[in-house]
Design an enzyme around this catalytic site. Structure first.
Site, PDB file in Angstrom:
ATOM      1  N   THR A 141     -18.270  82.072  23.645  1.00 48.18           N
ATOM      2  CA  THR A 141     -19.434  82.371  22.794  1.00 48.18           C
ATOM      3  C   THR A 141     -20.435  81.230  22.997  1.00 48.18           C
ATOM      4  O   THR A 141     -21.230  81.275  23.908  1.00 48.18           O
ATOM      5  CB  THR A 141     -19.046  82.549  21.304  1.00 48.18           C
ATOM      6  OG1 THR A 141     -18.294  81.425  20.875  1.00 48.18           O
ATOM      7  CG2 THR A 141     -18.260  83.820  21.091  1.00 48.18           C
ATOM      8  N   THR A 152     -14.166  80.370  16.077  1.00 46.48           N
ATOM      9  CA  THR A 152     -12.941  81.038  16.512  1.00 46.48           C
ATOM     10  C   THR A 152     -12.278  80.315  17.675  1.00 46.48           C
ATOM     11  O   THR A 152     -12.935  79.899  18.604  1.00 46.48           O
ATOM     12  CB  THR A 152     -13.250  82.470  16.955  1.00 46.48           C
ATOM     13  OG1 THR A 152     -13.831  83.152  15.867  1.00 46.48           O
ATOM     14  CG2 THR A 152     -11.982  83.178  17.371  1.00 46.48           C
ATOM     15  N   ASN A 176     -25.045  73.961  13.563  1.00 50.87           N
ATOM     16  CA  ASN A 176     -24.473  74.760  12.485  1.00 50.87           C
ATOM     17  C   ASN A 176     -25.401  74.969  11.307  1.00 50.87           C
ATOM     18  O   ASN A 176     -25.100  75.748  10.408  1.00 50.87           O
ATOM     19  CB  ASN A 176     -23.147  74.148  12.034  1.00 50.87           C
ATOM     20  CG  ASN A 176     -22.075  74.405  13.057  1.00 50.87           C
ATOM     21  OD1 ASN A 176     -21.773  75.550  13.346  1.00 50.87           O
ATOM     22  ND2 ASN A 176     -21.542  73.355  13.637  1.00 50.87           N
ATOM     23  N   SER A 211     -29.665  83.664  14.786  1.00 52.58           N
ATOM     24  CA  SER A 211     -30.795  84.020  15.666  1.00 52.58           C
ATOM     25  C   SER A 211     -30.628  85.438  16.194  1.00 52.58           C
ATOM     26  O   SER A 211     -29.630  86.068  15.956  1.00 52.58           O
ATOM     27  CB  SER A 211     -30.877  83.019  16.804  1.00 52.58           C
ATOM     28  OG  SER A 211     -29.585  82.822  17.345  1.00 52.58           O
TER      29      SER A 211
END
Lengths: 441, 441
Positions: free
Chosen positions: A177, A215, A436, A441
């Site tokens: 990610t 994650t 963070n 977005s």
């Protein structure tokens, strides 16, 4: 003496982590092939769906997994767990992973979506209960099933599967990610009985942009034949000493999953917990898992330092781990490391509030704390606390040298027993807050 | 939509916390006088030593305290604890507090230094075991005893003690370290039996610059007569619902101390746990302690937001608190709040990994999570999760409005019981990292 934080950040930004930590070649276990594709779930067109397939038919594969203990488990976690329960970990031949959407807190429809995905892969495999699934990305959004189903179909129909280095690297990329580099580790091992086997591991790190979780996903595959019960206990123990010994920010996701498949393509007798090889394979898998887990910390959001917290001579492993974890998660310790401040008071403070099972693990008169240099410079060990007494004349210049290294070690010697735990963490930087604190977005 | 973080920081910096949170007058309990002085321990010449004296001779005072559970207890903690143990909390007539040096991890010499200080105050009082002591500041350094002894002598010999507003405000200032404002709360209360009494509280916050801890110190004095055992249980309960319900960075110092003296200068019958007034006084002390504790969060390092985490309808208080604490300490939640991101996924994630005593406290199908506006704007409550189902059509514009407020509430309704816990926390900003990443200066 004072170094501005922006200077530190710029220095950190110049490290090319991709060049440092992504291999250019690898060795891969027999009897696996992988594929990856860009379905369009990721708006930037990056790879976002990957499949790993077991092609070895000589015997049924064994699978094992360790899942998040978060009480809000994502749909893929619930489903994969049920597949393993149902099959006792035997005959699992595929893992499908998507990134960009975590399919978490999506209720009944989310579980159905996960079942549809697994069903589609099972159909192509021609057998039921053969597929595990993982997801990572935005929480609370439904999977774009049209895109994912299309991606699955294309991978199978066009036979995009391969077992070469580029195919595996593509798979590693497809589960990322906000990772800044794909995490792929491969290694060949030999056992005393002459057996050679291979481990390949892929993980994704604690990274996020969207509404989001840090994650952690990982899987390790091998061509050794291992009984599924033995594989499960081996994986549990390895994860306790690797992926459960890393900290970026102390938050635990709804999707965290580490799984392992052993397809038995290597022709040797099946390993179970009573086999003479079991202990050695377990130790090799543990070390391998540690390598993979460390890559996750190296890619910690905003991290400028990789810190090994080494707690030695503890009464028991659990207390050593609780102490290592308290140090690794302390925001005060992490910001001090970022600021390159030899702030042993914060380390001691974190040790003091660690919730120990056995109070005898900690004797304030026996504790030793040092910083340890990771390069060849001397003295390697800079003692901060000796038998509970702070060293008021610590060589601050040497402390600055050690703390300016991108890799460093905090050594805690409890002096109360013989157990130890290593934990890996990173510093807490301005960049972490920027990443963070950003709007979705 | 995107607001730059530096813009946020500038906005936060324009809030004049001193003007907002420091009173201009106060009411003070009968029979106490206070003094403060600048001994030179603080290099900038600020006040750094304070004493509070009980002057009421009508009956012996009662004292109680709650100390850090950190296994590395600073010398003043060890000594104050022993004084209370020895006296059963009766007859304590002074608290002496120094700032600038925590006298922590200083071993035997540190304990002797603390004993010397207490002895000097006892000598001026003309009685033994009458003084508690607290310290805050740099860890691992010895107290500059010459300066402190001189300061004590001067305060007593020049009779610098007073009971006016300025004397109390001076005392509040003398215990500050990196606090940006002194924390002084005063309040008058009435009981149904006609008794009027006063509470005055002073605290210092989680702030540090030097090698350092986020020390929390606080004391509350009252002119009510309360039996020392009742005072101890009242203080313990109040602290569990106030100072133990705040979080700036989750680190617990070696010096944390909250103590309370009740001198009985108000002429009414002594309150014990069986008195009809006990419950009411306890609730008043709890609310008062909450006000004082909230000021500590408002002055949290780098904080731009004051956040109330309200966990309702829990099966038991302990689980409500564990959940409130997990949310309040989550770095992901705190950075999201800083970034004004309506990131309910992170809140849910923190709830999910909270270590509950009773798993039945959390039913994923019953949980409700909302943001609540603290101004008069409507709708006050913005529902994010209703009975476990995320609201995918959350009004993002309204979310941004609520999250742009300097004060806001996160409301978690567990729906499994009737207990509740409020926790107070702040956001995690770039400024926090700057403050705590700095070199010791």
């Amino acid at each position: 003496m004072k170094i501005s934080s922006s200077l530190l950040q710029r220095a950190a930004a110049t490290v090319d982590k991709y060049a440092l930590y992504v291999p250019k070649s690898g060795v891969f276990p027999k009897g696996f092939k992988v594929a990856s594709t860009a379905t369009g779930v990721k708006k930037n067109g990056n790879l976002d769906l990957g499949i790993i397939l077991n092609t070895n038919k000589s015997r049924p594969s064994s699978a094992a997994a360790v899942f998040t203990t978060n009480k809000f488990k994502a749909a893929p976690v619930v489903l994969s767990k049920s597949v393993l329960d149902k099959t006792d970990g035997e005959g699992v031949d595929a893992i499908i992973v998507n990134s960009g959407c975590a399919n978490s807190v999506t209720g009944e429809v989310g579980l159905k979506d996960a079942q549809t995905i697994v069903g589609e892969v099972n159909d192509f495999l021609g057998k039921g209960d053969a597929t595990l699934t993982m997801s990572t990305g935005v929480i609370g959004q439904r999977l774009q099933m049209d895109k994912i189903s299309k991606g699955i179909k294309q991978m199978f129909q066009k036979d995009s599967f391969g077992s070469d280095f580029d195919s595996w690297l593509g798979l590693a990329k497809s589960i990322n990610t906000t990772d800044t580099f794909p995490k792929l580790v491969t290694s060949k091992f030999s056992l005393p009985n002459g057996t050679e086997y291979t481990l390949t591991g892929i993980a994704k790190g604690a990274g996020m942009i969207c509404p989001n979780m840090a994650t952690l996903l990982g899987f390790i595959v091998t061509d050794l034949p291992i009984k599924s019960t033995a594989l499960q206990s081996m994986l549990r123990s390895s994860v306790d000493r690797s992926f459960n010994c890393i900290s970026v920010d102390g938050d635990m996701s709804t999707n965290d999953t580490i799984c392992m498949i052993a397809n038995g393509a290597v022709n040797t007798s099946v390993i179970d917990e009573s086999s003479p090889e079991y202990a050695q394979v377990k130790s090799q898998v543990t070390e391998f898992a540690q390598q993979l887990a460390q890559l996750v910390v190296r890619d910690g959001e905003g991290a400028t330092k990789f810190v090994t917290v080494n707690v030695k001579n503890a009464l028991n492993f659990k207390d050593a781990k609780v102490i290592a974890e308290a140090i690794s998660n302390s925001m005060l310790v992490k910001t001090a490391l970022y600021g390159q401040d030899a702030n042993w008071g914060r380390i001691l403070c974190a040790i003091g509030y660690a919730k120990l099972g056995d109070l005898a693990s900690l004797d304030p008169t026996k504790i030793n704390v040092s910083f340890v240099a990771t390069d060849d410079s001397e003295p390697r060990e800079l003692k901060l606390i000796v038998n509970g007494t702070p060293q008021l004349d610590v060589d601050e210049a040497r402390a600055s040298e050690i703390l300016s290294l991108p890799d460093l070690e905090v050594l805690v010697n409890l002096g109360t027993g013989k157990e130890e735990c290593q934990f890996w963490t990173c510093d807490l930087s301005h960049e972490y807050v920027t990443i963070n604190g950003d709007y979705r977005s």
